[in-house]
Design a protein around this motif. Structure first.
Motif, PDB file in Angstrom:
ATOM      1  N   VAL A 203      -1.407 -11.404   3.159  1.00  0.00           N
ATOM      2  CA  VAL A 203      -1.027  -9.889   2.798  1.00  0.00           C
ATOM      3  C   VAL A 203      -1.889  -9.434   1.703  1.00  0.00           C
ATOM      4  N   GLY A 204      -1.976  -7.998   2.314  1.00  0.00           N
ATOM      5  CA  GLY A 204      -2.234  -7.100   1.530  1.00  0.00           C
ATOM      6  C   GLY A 204      -2.308  -6.021   1.327  1.00  0.00           C
ATOM      7  N   HIS A 205      -2.753  -4.512   0.274  1.00  0.00           N
ATOM      8  CA  HIS A 205      -3.378  -3.658   0.599  1.00  0.00           C
ATOM      9  C   HIS A 205      -4.096  -3.148   0.122  1.00  0.00           C
ATOM     10  N   TYR A 206      -3.679  -1.661   0.176  1.00  0.00           N
ATOM     11  CA  TYR A 206      -4.802  -0.670  -0.783  1.00  0.00           C
ATOM     12  C   TYR A 206      -4.258   0.979  -1.100  1.00  0.00           C
ATOM     13  N   ARG A 207      -4.358   1.210  -2.238  1.00  0.00           N
ATOM     14  CA  ARG A 207      -3.417   2.723  -2.593  1.00  0.00           C
ATOM     15  C   ARG A 207      -4.589   2.867  -3.659  1.00  0.00           C
ATOM     16  N   ARG A 208      -4.551   4.615  -3.036  1.00  0.00           N
ATOM     17  CA  ARG A 208      -5.008   6.021  -3.855  1.00  0.00           C
ATOM     18  C   ARG A 208      -3.557   6.694  -4.206  1.00  0.00           C
ATOM     19  N   SER A 209      -4.409   6.707  -5.467  1.00  0.00           N
ATOM     20  CA  SER A 209      -3.116   7.581  -5.814  1.00  0.00           C
ATOM     21  C   SER A 209      -3.610   8.731  -6.381  1.00  0.00           C
ATOM     22  N   GLY A 210      -3.012  10.250  -6.624  1.00  0.00           N
ATOM     23  CA  GLY A 210      -2.899  10.737  -7.364  1.00  0.00           C
ATOM     24  C   GLY A 210      -1.939  12.137  -8.008  1.00  0.00           C
ATOM     25  N   VAL A 211      -2.462  13.726  -8.277  1.00  0.00           N
ATOM     26  CA  VAL A 211      -1.392  14.101  -9.070  1.00  0.00           C
ATOM     27  C   VAL A 211      -0.663  14.781  -7.797  1.00  0.00           C
ATOM     28  N   TRP A 212      -1.246  15.014  -6.134  1.00  0.00           N
ATOM     29  CA  TRP A 212      -0.876  15.134  -5.215  1.00  0.00           C
ATOM     30  C   TRP A 212       0.351  14.313  -4.184  1.00  0.00           C
ATOM     31  N   GLY A 213      -0.265  12.519  -5.049  1.00  0.00           N
ATOM     32  CA  GLY A 213       1.399  11.911  -4.195  1.00  0.00           C
ATOM     33  C   GLY A 213       0.436  10.349  -4.099  1.00  0.00           C
ATOM     34  N   HIS A 214       0.698   9.861  -3.038  1.00  0.00           N
ATOM     35  CA  HIS A 214      -0.755   8.290  -2.924  1.00  0.00           C
ATOM     36  C   HIS A 214      -0.488   8.232  -1.208  1.00  0.00           C
ATOM     37  N   LEU A 215      -1.591   7.518  -0.997  1.00  0.00           N
ATOM     38  CA  LEU A 215      -1.533   6.751   0.347  1.00  0.00           C
ATOM     39  C   LEU A 215      -1.694   5.176   0.114  1.00  0.00           C
ATOM     40  N   GLN A 216      -1.099   4.416   1.280  1.00  0.00           N
ATOM     41  CA  GLN A 216      -1.506   3.237   0.892  1.00  0.00           C
ATOM     42  C   GLN A 216      -1.166   2.483   2.519  1.00  0.00           C
ATOM     43  N   LEU A 217      -2.104   1.723   2.565  1.00  0.00           N
ATOM     44  CA  LEU A 217      -2.725   0.437   3.918  1.00  0.00           C
ATOM     45  C   LEU A 217      -2.577  -0.699   3.562  1.00  0.00           C
ATOM     46  N   GLY A 218      -1.617  -1.214   4.171  1.00  0.00           N
ATOM     47  CA  GLY A 218      -0.853  -2.562   4.150  1.00  0.00           C
ATOM     48  C   GLY A 218      -0.946  -3.144   4.894  1.00  0.00           C
ATOM     49  N   GLY A 219      -1.483  -4.545   5.293  1.00  0.00           N
ATOM     50  CA  GLY A 219      -1.530  -5.513   5.770  1.00  0.00           C
ATOM     51  C   GLY A 219      -1.302  -6.908   5.871  1.00  0.00           C
ATOM     52  N   ILE A 220      -0.669  -7.352   7.313  1.00  0.00           N
ATOM     53  CA  ILE A 220      -0.732  -8.953   6.799  1.00  0.00           C
ATOM     54  C   ILE A 220      -1.185  -9.669   8.372  1.00  0.00           C
ATOM     55  N   LEU A 221      -1.017 -10.722   7.843  1.00  0.00           N
ATOM     56  CA  LEU A 221      -1.824 -12.166   9.186  1.00  0.00           C
ATOM     57  C   LEU A 221      -0.699 -13.507   8.977  1.00  0.00           C
TER      58      LEU A 221
END
Length: 289
Positions: A203-221
């Protein structure tokens, strides 16, 4: 059909610190009340669980019922200490919600319990596939279905970046095989189907954050395995590959409002979903023989 009529919260906190370490003790005393217009499963009558909503008939009777519970009260502790290899963090959080074999009971349950040292974390914590910051604020303990919601035992590595972080780990979410169906695989009767975890899930994810909010992409195998007996003493085993993607995010509209959302999909990931059910359903045997 159920209606919340009362939720009372009393936060508790204490802290002790020295120059290099800090210990915090925290908790919340909570009392929830539910009125159900039709009677529900007595193991879940004080918890708004979507899968237990009665949709046909009145198997538990009529006339309505009222239930009060302190089971969503929470207590925990956190210890931090600076070391030459990074911050050492010990964290434990417990509530009173009996689940599984203890459904309906008010008893201590481990919600989170982990050790984090620098980039590494080991223990029971929020799955890397889950994004708790994408959840809406709700009164009921279970929260909305359709979102990733597991807290498995795991070991993971996290690396901070200039605009966020990425994490990769191995997690132990025991597969759930539908035990209700009388099943047949490959023309053979399968007795007492169950689940076996041959390997941990990646399992893993990448997260990008800022004053605007956040975006996260997660995946699983993952590998899902069902086992049983095709005849007394003869083992039968079947497996499949599970995978999933979870895209979540938030957008801050102003100081008082934030838009949250997400989309999740995959194959064999029900165990990672909030009240998701079975990961695998074995083919139904409608042959009376």
């Amino acid at each position: 059909k159920s209606l919340f009529i009362l939720s009372l919260f009393l936060p508790l906190a204490a802290a002790a610190q020295d120059q290099d370490a800090g210990l915090s003790v925290f908790g919340t005393l909570e009392l929830d009340g539910i009125y159900a217009f039709d009677r529900t499963d007595p193991d879940w009558n004080d918890m708004f669980r979507t899968q237990k909503i009665i949709t046909r008939g009145n198997p538990y009777g009529t006339g309505g019922e009222t239930a009060f519970t302190p089971r969503f009260s929470m207590f925990g502790l956190q210890y931090n200490r600076d070391t030459d290899w990074g911050v050492l963090k010990l964290y434990g959080k417990f509530d009173l919600t009996g689940l599984g074999d203890y459904a309906g009971e008010t008893r201590p349950r481990i919600s989170r319990l982990y050790v984090q040292w620098g980039h590494l974390l080991a223990g029971k914590n929020e799955s890397l596939f889950r994004d708790g910051s994408a959840y809406p604020d709700t009164l009921e303990w279970y929260g909305p279905v359709g979102l990733a919601g597991s807290f498995p035992y795991q070991i993971n590595f996290t690396q901070q970046t200039e605009s966020g972080h990425w994490s990769l780990g191995l997690e132990d979410v025991t597969e759930a095989i539908d035990p209700v169906l009388i099943s047949r695989i490959g023309g053979q009767q399968l007795y007492d189907p169950g689940a076996r975890q041959d390997a941990p899930d990646l399992v893993g994810h990448y997260r990008r954050s800022g004053v605007w909010g956040h975006l996260q992409l997660g995946g699983i195998l993952r590998k899902i395995t069902a086992r049983g007996e095709s005849s007394p003493g003869v083992e039968f085993k079947a497996s499949d590959i599970g995978w999933g993607l979870n895209v979540t995010g938030s957008r801050k509209l102003n100081d008082a409002n934030t838009l949250r959302g997400g989309i999740v999909g995959g194959h064999g990931i029900a165990g990672y979903m909030n009240d998701g059910g079975a990961d695998m359903v074995i083919a139904n045997n409608r042959d009376p023989d």
